[in-house]
Design a protein around this motif. Structure first.
Motif, short mmCIF file in Angstrom:
data_model
loop_
_atom_site.label_atom_id
_atom_site.label_comp_id
_atom_site.label_asym_id
_atom_site.label_seq_id
_atom_site.Cartn_x
_atom_site.Cartn_y
_atom_site.Cartn_z
N ASN A 224 39.78 -52.61 -14.56
CA ASN A 224 40.05 -52.06 -13.31
C ASN A 224 38.88 -51.76 -12.30
O ASN A 224 38.61 -50.87 -11.51
CB ASN A 224 40.60 -50.75 -13.58
N GLN B 203 40.64 -46.36 -3.26
CA GLN B 203 39.51 -45.57 -3.58
C GLN B 203 38.38 -45.81 -2.82
O GLN B 203 37.52 -44.98 -2.24
CB GLN B 203 39.47 -45.64 -4.85
N SER B 204 37.80 -47.14 -2.85
CA SER B 204 36.64 -47.39 -2.03
C SER B 204 36.73 -47.00 -0.37
O SER B 204 35.91 -46.63 0.12
CB SER B 204 36.24 -49.05 -2.17
N GLY C 135 32.06 -53.08 2.60
CA GLY C 135 33.48 -53.76 2.92
C GLY C 135 34.63 -53.24 1.55
O GLY C 135 33.73 -52.88 0.63
N MET D 38 37.98 -55.02 -8.65
CA MET D 38 37.94 -54.40 -7.27
C MET D 38 37.06 -54.61 -6.42
O MET D 38 36.81 -54.27 -5.17
CB MET D 38 38.41 -52.82 -7.39
N LYS E 260 34.74 -41.37 3.92
CA LYS E 260 34.02 -39.96 3.99
C LYS E 260 32.74 -40.23 4.19
O LYS E 260 31.97 -39.24 4.68
CB LYS E 260 34.21 -39.51 2.38
N VAL F 184 30.00 -41.29 -6.57
CA VAL F 184 29.76 -42.44 -5.69
C VAL F 184 29.29 -41.97 -4.29
O VAL F 184 28.42 -42.35 -3.60
CB VAL F 184 30.69 -43.69 -5.82
N ARG G 86 38.55 -44.82 0.83
CA ARG G 86 38.38 -43.26 0.93
C ARG G 86 36.83 -42.97 0.80
O ARG G 86 36.40 -42.06 1.67
CB ARG G 86 39.00 -42.46 -0.12
N TYR H 112 28.92 -50.55 -4.66
CA TYR H 112 28.92 -49.70 -5.86
C TYR H 112 30.27 -50.09 -6.69
O TYR H 112 31.01 -50.63 -6.48
CB TYR H 112 29.01 -48.41 -5.11
N ALA H 113 29.78 -49.43 -8.09
CA ALA H 113 31.06 -49.21 -8.82
C ALA H 113 30.49 -48.34 -10.01
O ALA H 113 29.44 -48.04 -9.98
CB ALA H 113 30.89 -50.79 -9.75
N LEU H 114 31.66 -47.53 -10.50
CA LEU H 114 31.49 -46.53 -11.34
C LEU H 114 32.40 -46.43 -12.53
O LEU H 114 33.87 -46.97 -12.24
CB LEU H 114 31.67 -45.19 -10.63
N TRP I 220 35.55 -41.37 -12.31
CA TRP I 220 36.36 -41.23 -10.99
C TRP I 220 36.49 -40.06 -10.62
O TRP I 220 37.15 -39.30 -11.30
CB TRP I 220 37.49 -42.37 -11.04
N GLY I 221 36.77 -39.97 -9.27
CA GLY I 221 37.27 -38.68 -8.47
C GLY I 221 36.48 -37.42 -8.49
O GLY I 221 36.93 -36.05 -8.18
N GLN I 222 35.07 -37.43 -8.77
CA GLN I 222 34.15 -36.32 -8.80
C GLN I 222 33.45 -36.38 -7.49
O GLN I 222 32.30 -35.78 -7.45
CB GLN I 222 33.42 -36.27 -10.09
#
Ligand SMILES: CC(C)(COP(=O)(O)OP(=O)(O)OC[C@H]1O[C@@H](n2cnc3c(N)ncnc32)[C@H](O)[C@@H]1OP(=O)(O)O)[C@@H](O)C(=O)NCCC(=O)NCCS
Length: 187
Positions: A30, A135-136, A128, A34, A142, A105, A138, A93-95, A100-102
């Motif tokens: 996952n 998720q990206s 892009g 992505m 932001k 990134v 968003r 980027y990738a985490l 996730w969700g904190q």
């Protein structure tokens, strides 16, 4: 490139000793797909990718201040000759999904964008995401990027996929800059 410090993070140079931490998340199905790359098949695979990234010198290790361990990567890349010529770079980027969700990134990207416009004086930063990568999307929204266009491309398995592209201009960033501190955080 230099080390960037934010409220919760240290963005530092990658090291070959990061290979086990990179493999720990980059093998998951996952994450890479992505972002357009295939899941790492082995620790050796992660080691070889790290060697390449270190040579290119445009990717930071995302680490938490509390522990010097790679949990993701973020970079500013000149994807082709024309981008280099136009003084623009692309944010990627990738985490690890454990984190996730904190807003990690987002926080890292704010510092990298600040570095890109203020320290290396880029004129434009691009970003892009695949059309299905909400998720990206968003994160990009932001960060305040502006949508420019869609383009058809291929994923890592050569299947067709639509990429949504965005940009941010240095002059617009500078205009708004009084609202940010030197790590790119909104004040
Ligand atoms: C995209 C990515 C870097 C976002 O990092 P992050 O630090 O989790 O970003 P945020 O915390 O700002 O979360 C972004 C959005 O994802 C959502 N989200 C977080 N965890 C989620 C999960 N497990 N499932 C679905 N959505 C999730 C959040 O709710 C947030 O949306 P919101 O702002 O509307 O609430 C991360 O998901 C990732 O590494 N994905 C795989 C690689 C990738 O897509 N790279 C980018 C290629 S363009």
């Amino acid at each position: 490139m230099k080390t960037l410090v934010t409220k919760r993070l240290i963005l530092r140079h990658l090291k070959l000793t990061d290979a086990p931490d990179l493999f720990a998340y980059a093998h998951k199905p996952n994450i890479g797909p992505m972002a357009g790359w295939s899941p790492h098949r082995s620790l050796q695979n992660s080691y070889n990718i790290l060697k390449l990234l270190i040579k290119e010198d445009d990717t930071w290790a995302i680490t938490l201040k509390s522990e010097d361990r790679l949990i993701g990567t973020i970079g500013l890349h000149a994807r082709d000759f024309y981008q280099a010529l136009d003084n623009k770079k692309e944010l990627g980027y990738a985490l690890d999904d454990i984190y996730w969700g904190q807003g990690i990134v987002l926080e890292a990207a704010q510092a990298v964008i600040n570095y890109g416009f203020i320290e290396i004086e880029l004129d434009e930063i691009l970003c892009g995401h695949y059309i299905h990568n909400h998720q990206s999307k968003r994160v990009i929204e932001k960060l305040g990027f502006t949508f420019t266009h869609e383009k058809e491309t291929e994923d890592y398995q050569k299947y067709p996929v639509t990429l949504k592209m965005y940009h941010m201009m240095r002059l617009d960033y500078l205009e708004k800059r009084f609202q940010y501190d030197n790590t790119g955080q909104k004040v």
